[in-house]
Design a protein around this motif. Structure first.
Motif, PDB file in Angstrom:
ATOM      1  N   ASP A 152     -18.913  44.538  37.146  1.00  0.00           N
ATOM      2  CA  ASP A 152     -18.663  45.953  36.918  1.00  0.00           C
ATOM      3  C   ASP A 152     -18.766  46.822  38.230  1.00  0.00           C
ATOM      4  OD1 ASP A 152     -19.073  49.081  36.414  1.00  0.00           O
ATOM      5  OD2 ASP A 152     -19.660  48.504  34.342  1.00  0.00           O
ATOM      6  N   ALA A 153     -17.697  47.440  38.648  1.00  0.00           N
ATOM      7  CA  ALA A 153     -17.505  48.103  40.011  1.00  0.00           C
ATOM      8  C   ALA A 153     -18.733  49.026  40.303  1.00  0.00           C
ATOM      9  CB  ALA A 153     -16.021  48.742  40.030  1.00  0.00           C
ATOM     10  N   ARG A 154     -19.422  49.580  39.460  1.00  0.00           N
ATOM     11  CA  ARG A 154     -20.419  50.413  39.348  1.00  0.00           C
ATOM     12  C   ARG A 154     -21.688  49.805  40.307  1.00  0.00           C
ATOM     13  NH1 ARG A 154     -19.947  53.102  33.594  1.00  0.00           N
ATOM     14  NH2 ARG A 154     -19.906  50.703  33.083  1.00  0.00           N
ATOM     15  N   PHE A 155     -21.721  48.813  40.003  1.00  0.00           N
ATOM     16  CA  PHE A 155     -22.989  47.935  40.174  1.00  0.00           C
ATOM     17  C   PHE A 155     -23.022  46.944  41.331  1.00  0.00           C
ATOM     18  CE2 PHE A 155     -23.193  49.012  35.384  1.00  0.00           C
ATOM     19  CZ  PHE A 155     -23.944  50.114  35.594  1.00  0.00           C
ATOM     20  N   LYS A 156     -24.094  46.860  41.941  1.00  0.00           N
ATOM     21  CA  LYS A 156     -24.219  45.648  43.085  1.00  0.00           C
ATOM     22  C   LYS A 156     -25.723  45.122  43.019  1.00  0.00           C
ATOM     23  CE  LYS A 156     -23.858  44.137  47.620  1.00  0.00           C
ATOM     24  NZ  LYS A 156     -23.194  42.997  47.318  1.00  0.00           N
ATOM     25  N   VAL A 157     -25.669  43.839  42.124  1.00  0.00           N
ATOM     26  CA  VAL A 157     -27.176  43.215  42.248  1.00  0.00           C
ATOM     27  C   VAL A 157     -27.449  42.533  43.833  1.00  0.00           C
ATOM     28  CG1 VAL A 157     -28.453  41.228  41.349  1.00  0.00           C
ATOM     29  CG2 VAL A 157     -26.924  42.411  39.962  1.00  0.00           C
ATOM     30  N   ILE A 158     -28.279  43.315  44.540  1.00  0.00           N
ATOM     31  CA  ILE A 158     -28.656  42.932  45.765  1.00  0.00           C
ATOM     32  C   ILE A 158     -29.723  41.626  45.928  1.00  0.00           C
ATOM     33  CG2 ILE A 158     -27.808  45.184  46.703  1.00  0.00           C
ATOM     34  CD1 ILE A 158     -30.921  45.782  46.815  1.00  0.00           C
ATOM     35  N   ALA A 159     -30.254  41.504  44.913  1.00  0.00           N
ATOM     36  CA  ALA A 159     -31.237  40.347  44.904  1.00  0.00           C
ATOM     37  C   ALA A 159     -31.980  39.936  43.377  1.00  0.00           C
ATOM     38  CB  ALA A 159     -32.641  40.683  45.707  1.00  0.00           C
ATOM     39  N   GLU A 160     -32.736  38.912  43.265  1.00  0.00           N
ATOM     40  CA  GLU A 160     -33.399  38.497  42.118  1.00  0.00           C
ATOM     41  C   GLU A 160     -34.559  37.800  42.438  1.00  0.00           C
ATOM     42  OE1 GLU A 160     -31.290  34.667  40.254  1.00  0.00           O
ATOM     43  OE2 GLU A 160     -29.641  36.008  40.602  1.00  0.00           O
ATOM     44  N   CYS A 161     -35.396  37.819  41.674  1.00  0.00           N
ATOM     45  CA  CYS A 161     -36.439  36.950  41.848  1.00  0.00           C
ATOM     46  C   CYS A 161     -37.248  36.900  40.523  1.00  0.00           C
ATOM     47  CB  CYS A 161     -37.426  37.917  42.835  1.00  0.00           C
ATOM     48  SG  CYS A 161     -38.104  39.381  41.997  1.00  0.00           S
ATOM     49  N   SER A 162     -38.126  35.732  40.585  1.00  0.00           N
ATOM     50  CA  SER A 162     -38.892  35.196  39.257  1.00  0.00           C
ATOM     51  C   SER A 162     -40.460  35.463  39.212  1.00  0.00           C
ATOM     52  CB  SER A 162     -38.851  33.587  39.156  1.00  0.00           C
ATOM     53  OG  SER A 162     -39.580  33.371  40.380  1.00  0.00           O
ATOM     54  N   ASN A 163     -40.830  36.502  39.875  1.00  0.00           N
ATOM     55  CA  ASN A 163     -42.265  36.897  39.852  1.00  0.00           C
ATOM     56  C   ASN A 163     -42.648  38.313  40.465  1.00  0.00           C
ATOM     57  OD1 ASN A 163     -43.606  36.714  42.637  1.00  0.00           O
ATOM     58  ND2 ASN A 163     -42.352  34.614  42.385  1.00  0.00           N
ATOM     59  N   GLY A 164     -43.589  38.988  40.048  1.00  0.00           N
ATOM     60  CA  GLY A 164     -44.038  40.288  40.497  1.00  0.00           C
ATOM     61  C   GLY A 164     -44.171  40.516  41.939  1.00  0.00           C
ATOM     62  N   ASP A 165     -44.849  39.465  42.665  1.00  0.00           N
ATOM     63  CA  ASP A 165     -45.068  39.559  44.221  1.00  0.00           C
ATOM     64  C   ASP A 165     -43.788  39.491  44.665  1.00  0.00           C
ATOM     65  OD1 ASP A 165     -47.911  39.653  43.539  1.00  0.00           O
ATOM     66  OD2 ASP A 165     -47.815  37.381  43.583  1.00  0.00           O
TER      67      ASP A 165
END
Length: 215
Positions: free
Chosen positions: A28-41
């Motif tokens: 979707d041109a409106r969004f950019k996922v800049i990072a992903e992670c698997s835990n809260g820290d």
């Protein structure tokens, strides 16, 4: 000149969910996922360093939960808006997340369209709770508003309620009405059941708040 994309961090302990949402949102041109992670820290550290507009926060991660991570991100990146994501549809979870500073709450049953709507609403400065949770809240309010009716009670049960209101004990009621103590207790049990009340305290509260004159 195109508008700046909404930057998003996805924090979820399921790799497939992270990858799926990254694909959907980056399509979707409106969004950019800049990072992903698997835990809260990691979510806290990434939010602190990259200051995303939105965090999609799985609340059930460990050892640091999404709830704890939300509290920390609110401190290290106050401008970042957090949407709680959970398998739980109980309103208590949504209320908890909103109470600690999250701006939205969606369940993992939510559709792609609803997730996108949540992101846009929250980014725009509004709060968003998904339809699944809102429907449960509505049902609970309806149940609460369905007040127990005094009309369900028999004449004898009304007599007993009058005496309870006057402060009479079961023994005094049995003497007053010339019935056995066991019969009084059976009536009291039936009254609670008919009025959907849990105990004598809630019955007394109902009597005292009832608009119907029982005296």
């Amino acid at each position: 000149m195109s508008a700046e994309k909404i930057s998003i961090l996805i924090a979820d302990d399921h790799k497939l969910i992270r990858e799926t949402w990254t694909f959907i949102l980056n399509s979707d041109a409106r969004f950019k996922v800049i990072a992903e992670c698997s835990n809260g820290d990691d979510a806290i550290e990434i939010a602190k360093a990259q200051r995303p507009n939105i965090v999609l926060m799985d609340i059930n991660m460990s050892p640091t939960t999404g709830i704890e991570a939300t509290q920390q991100i609110r401190k290290v990146s106050p401008a970042t808006k957090i949407i709680g994501v959970s398998m739980h549809s109980q309103p208590a979870y949504a209320k908890k997340m909103l109470s600690i500073g999250a701006r939205g709450y969606v369940t993992k049953n939510s559709s792609r369209e609803e997730m996108i709507k949540a992101i846009l609403e929250v980014h725009g400065g509004n709060k968003y709770i998904c339809d699944e949770v809102k429907n449960i809240i509505s049902e609970q309010l309806l149940e609460e508003n369905q007040a127990p009716s005094i009309n369900l009670l028999s004449e004898r049960e009304i007599q007993i309620i009058r005496l309870i209101k006057q402060g009479s004990s079961s023994k005094e009621i049995s003497t007053e009405l010339n019935i056995s103590l066991k019969t009084v207790e059976v009536h009291r049990h039936n009254i609670l059941k008919k009025l959907n009340l849990k105990n004598t305290a809630s019955l007394v509260n109902f009597i005292n708040n009832s608009a119907i004159d029982l005296v």
